[in-house]
Design a protein around this motif. Structure first.
Motif: not given
Length: 200
Positions: A126-144, A162-168, A120-122
Motif C-alpha cells: 500500500s505504501r508503494k502505491l501511495w508513494v507512486a503518486s508523488e510525481g502527480a501530486l508534486a505537479e499539482a502542488i507546484a501548479a497551485e 504520501l507517507e502519512i497513511p503508513e506512519l499514522a 506488514p506485507a500488505l
C-alpha cells in the motif's frame, strides 16, 4: 471491433475481481502468510499463469487497484479545492475520508482496510502505491503554488503527505495521528516544545 474489445476488457475486469475477492476471502480466513498463490488461483477457478497475467506483482497486489484512482483523487483534492482552502487542508480532508482514517466504510471495505493495516506485507505494498503518486501530486502542488515541480520542497511536501497513511495508519487513533502530522506540516517544526522554555 469495439464490441469485441469491450467484451475482452469486461472479461479481464471480471477475472481480476474474482481474484481479488478470492484473495480477500482466503487472507481473512487463513491470514496472509497462510495462503499461497496456487490456493488463490484455485479459489478463483483460474490457472496460476492467468493469475500472474492479471497481477504480475504477486499475491500482495491482489486486493489493490493499480493506484491510478488514488492519483486522480489526490490531484483533484488539490486542484478542485475551495478558493480559500490551503493545499494541505484539502489533502487532510481528502485523506480523513479514506483508508485507516475513517470508519464510514461499507463492511467489505472495512474488512479489507483492517486486513491491510494488520498485515506488514500488505501495508508495504500500500505504501508503494501511495508513494507512486508523488510525481502527480508534486505537479499539482507546484501548479497551485506557482513553483517548479522539480523544486525539492515541492517534492518533499508531496512525499511527506504520501507517507502519512503508513506512519499514522497503525496508531491507536489513526485520525488523531494523521491530524498531528498535518498540523506539523502546516506550522513547521518548532525550535522547542511549546510548553517548555528553551534550554541554553
Amino acid at each position: 471491433m469495439a464490441t469485441t474489445m469491450g467484451r475482452r476488457e469486461r472479461k479481464k475486469a471480471q477475472t481480476r475481481q474474482a481474484l481479488s475477492d478470492a484473495a480477500l476471502r482466503l487472507f481473512s480466513e487463513h491470514g496472509y502468510d497462510g495462503v499461497t498463490v496456487a490456493q488463490i488461483a484455485d479459489e478463483a477457478d483460474v490457472s496460476i499463469a492467468t493469475l500472474f497475467a492479471h497481477v504480475p506483482d504477486g499475491k500482495e497486489a491482489l486486493i489493490f487497484d493499480d493506484g491510478a484512482e488514488r492519483r486522480v483523487w489526490l490531484v483533484a483534492a488539490v486542484r478542485e479545492r475551495p478558493s480559500r482552502q490551503s493545499v494541505l487542508e484539502a489533502l487532510r480532508r481528502c485523506m480523513a475520508s479514506r483508508g485507516p482514517f475513517t470508519d464510514d466504510l461499507p463492511p467489505e471495505l472495512m474488512r479489507k482496510r483492517d486486513l491491510i493495516v494488520s498485515t506488514p506485507a500488505l501495508r508495504e505494498y500500500s505504501r508503494k502505491l501511495w508513494v507512486a503518486s508523488e510525481g502527480a501530486l508534486a505537479e499539482a502542488i507546484a501548479a497551485e503554488s506557482g513553483r517548479d515541480p522539480s523544486d525539492m520542497t515541492v517534492r518533499a511536501l508531496a512525499r511527506y503527505v504520501l507517507e502519512i497513511p503508513e506512519l499514522a495508519g497503525t496508531e491507536p487513533d489513526p485520525l488523531v495521528a494523521m491530524n498531528a502530522i498535518f498540523d506539523l506540516l502546516e506550522s513547521g517544526w518548532p525550535e522547542s516544545p511549546v510548553d517548555e522554555p528553551p534550554t541554553r
